[in-house]
Write a protein that holds these residues in place. Structure first.
Motif, PDB file in Angstrom:
ATOM      1  N   SER A 145       0.855  -1.187   0.000  1.00 36.02           N
ATOM      2  CA  SER A 145       0.000   0.000   0.000  1.00 36.02           C
ATOM      3  C   SER A 145       0.891   1.237   0.000  1.00 36.02           C
ATOM      4  O   SER A 145       0.577   2.260  -0.598  1.00 36.02           O
ATOM      5  N   LEU A 146       2.021   1.102   0.703  1.00 41.76           N
ATOM      6  CA  LEU A 146       2.948   2.208   0.919  1.00 41.76           C
ATOM      7  C   LEU A 146       4.356   1.692   0.675  1.00 41.76           C
ATOM      8  O   LEU A 146       4.707   0.597   1.119  1.00 41.76           O
ATOM      9  N   VAL A 147       5.171   2.470  -0.044  1.00 45.05           N
ATOM     10  CA  VAL A 147       6.522   2.004  -0.348  1.00 45.05           C
ATOM     11  C   VAL A 147       7.533   3.132  -0.160  1.00 45.05           C
ATOM     12  O   VAL A 147       7.252   4.291  -0.470  1.00 45.05           O
ATOM     13  N   GLN A 148       8.667   2.784   0.394  1.00 44.52           N
ATOM     14  CA  GLN A 148       9.789   3.707   0.505  1.00 44.52           C
ATOM     15  C   GLN A 148      10.611   3.598  -0.775  1.00 44.52           C
ATOM     16  O   GLN A 148      10.906   2.500  -1.223  1.00 44.52           O
ATOM     17  N   MET A 149      10.966   4.746  -1.346  1.00 43.76           N
ATOM     18  CA  MET A 149      11.774   4.724  -2.573  1.00 43.76           C
ATOM     19  C   MET A 149      12.892   5.748  -2.468  1.00 43.76           C
ATOM     20  O   MET A 149      12.652   6.885  -2.065  1.00 43.76           O
ATOM     21  N   SER A 208      11.828   8.591   0.239  1.00 44.48           N
ATOM     22  CA  SER A 208      10.513   9.133   0.586  1.00 44.48           C
ATOM     23  C   SER A 208       9.465   8.025   0.503  1.00 44.48           C
ATOM     24  O   SER A 208       9.738   6.912   0.048  1.00 44.48           O
ATOM     25  N   LEU A 209       8.257   8.356   0.924  1.00 54.52           N
ATOM     26  CA  LEU A 209       7.161   7.392   0.974  1.00 54.52           C
ATOM     27  C   LEU A 209       6.138   7.687  -0.113  1.00 54.52           C
ATOM     28  O   LEU A 209       5.711   8.832  -0.284  1.00 54.52           O
ATOM     29  N   TRP A 210       5.737   6.647  -0.828  1.00 60.06           N
ATOM     30  CA  TRP A 210       4.781   6.750  -1.933  1.00 60.06           C
ATOM     31  C   TRP A 210       3.578   5.867  -1.660  1.00 60.06           C
ATOM     32  O   TRP A 210       3.730   4.718  -1.237  1.00 60.06           O
TER      33      TRP A 210
END
Length: 460
Positions: free
Chosen positions: A109-113, A331-333
């Motif tokens: 649902s949420l990913v750090q990139m 950051s979080l996407w």
């Protein structure tokens, strides 16, 4: 570095085209759309219990425990959302796994990139811009550090929420400065001053003056600190980049200086691994290194009882244009193929993470910057600054950076590859295989070709 995420020309086209077609077929909102209204599978909060948010991240080692604690604290603070943090390996590993899920109902649902994946994430059209949630919630963005949110803001829109944030500073051994007759309270501010200080340290016979790991991030920072853009079209921010500028005056001046220090033994070359540079510094074998602010606590702790660590701003050439540093990190996407309630739940978790208390905890336990201004008012942060006064250098350097297209940082779809190409060029110059100008000319040409190949696969 692990294998680049866009390693073949055909892979670029297939990947992006497939991701965008699949996203369209699933009915997901595009990059500029509001959170999708339809439920495409996943969890709901009503009859089936709390909404589940799967959070993929790349925070390894001791930072994994910090992430897990933040997640545990959030889950304990309410009963409507349950976040599950899943460590996915390195940034490159995480991106590869994420690409495999694009266009499917699988994935997080949420990913750090990492920051250099920003252009790809936007072009993939698989995320819901953070700005949508900010606008809907009337979230006050002014509470966040503008020099941090600036990197992730393109066309006036914050695409992702900064998470782990750092920038590079100069670390130096105050004891070696004293032994070389240098003022230990005055770190060098320019290329020229650093070269003189490094030469003085080397001449004592106690250590080599300096070492800079061959890390593309440092070259990017040297550009920003000279007010120079790394790619054209406003660093890829006024419109997508089409050309690398790594062989411009800022690049040639930097690499010529770097090579001259190695040639004159004022600095040595320990290769690409930043860990090797840090180990040499901690052992008292080199007088100065460049490293991330996130390494500060470890470097100070390792020097305990051996020597005193000083910190200074990233140096720049004398007479260079006004510049500053670019934030690094990730950051979080929020992924747009997840149900609306899940995306909103991810946003609630993000708001929790950006609160002053949680940012203070994050900063103290990882060394990354707080992204929230009021975190500095937390007593725990004040106490930590007393314990590690060297971190004030990092704070001052961040705050003194004036935001413009150079200091916002470059964005391009092939950034991970470009970083490796630049590292190869630095190696060629330092190892006397090519002149700094020829090495950077070759790198610029190769990066430009890859940018143009990438751009052909993306509908702008």
């Amino acid at each position: 570095m692990t294998q680049s995420w866009l390693n073949k020309k055909t892979a670029i086209g297939v990947m992006l085209a497939g991701a965008m077609l699949a996203a369209t077929a699933c009915g997901s909102g595009g990059a500029g759309d509001a959170p999708a209204a339809a439920d495409k599978g996943g969890s709901k909060a009503s009859s089936s219990g709390p909404t589940k948010v799967v959070f993929w991240h790349a925070m390894g080692g001791s930072n994994t425990k910090v992430v897990d604690q933040l997640v545990s604290d959030f889950n304990a603070s309410q009963d409507k959302i349950k976040v599950e943090a899943v460590f996915q390996g390195t940034y490159d590993d995480l991106l590869s796994k994420l690409k495999a899920t694009m266009g499917t109902k699988e994935g997080p649902s949420l990913v750090q990139m990492y920051e250099i994946g920003t252009r790809f994430m936007i072009d993939s059209k698989t995320t819901t811009p953070m700005q949508n949630f900010i606008d809907q919630d009337k979230y006050d963005l002014s509470q966040l550090e503008p020099n941090i949110t600036g990197y992730y803001t393109i066309n006036g829109k914050l695409n992702s929420m900064p998470f782990n944030t750092s920038n590079p500073i100069l670390y130096y051994n105050k004891d070696l400065f004293k032994a070389a007759g240098l003022d230990p309270e005055k770190p060098p501010k320019t290329f020229e001053e650093l070269q003189k200080a490094a030469d003085a340290i080397t001449k004592t016979g106690k250590a080599t003056g300096a070492n800079f790991a061959i890390y593309g991030w440092f070259m990017e920072q040297f550009f920003a600190n000279q007010g120079a853009e790394y790619v054209n079209n406003g660093n890829g921010r006024t419109s997508p980049a089409t050309e690398s500028l790594v062989n411009s005056e800022a690049g040639v001046k930097t690499l010529t200086w770097w090579k001259n220090m190695v040639d004159t033994k004022a600095a040595n070359n320990l290769g690409r691994k930043t860990d090797d540079s840090k180990k040499a510094f901690s052992a008292g074998q080199v007088g100065m290194i460049l490293e991330s602010t996130a390494s500060l606590k470890g470097l100070v702790d390792n020097a305990q009882g051996k020597f005193e660590v000083g910190t200074g701003f990233l140096p720049k050439p004398e007479g260079a244009k006004e510049g500053g540093v670019v934030v690094g990190g990730a950051s979080l996407w929020i992924m747009n193929n997840r149900p609306t309630d899940e995306q909103k739940a991810a946003w609630e978790f993000i708001k929790f993470l950006t609160s002053p208390k949680e940012q203070a905890y994050w900063h103290i336990n990882t060394g990354y910057f707080p992204i929230t201004k009021k975190a500095y008012d937390e007593q725990s942060v004040k106490d930590n600054l007393k314990k590690f006064p060297q971190f004030q250098t990092a704070i001052d350097q961040l705050h003194q950076t004036k935001l413009n297209t150079a200091t916002q940082g470059a964005v391009m779809g092939v950034f991970p590859e470009a970083r490796q190409i630049v590292e190869g060029a630095i190696e060629e110059a330092l190892n006397n295989k090519k002149s700094p100008k020829d090495a950077l000319d070759g790198a610029a040409k190769e990066i430009t070709n890859k940018i143009q190949q990438y751009n052909k696969t993306v509908k702008q």
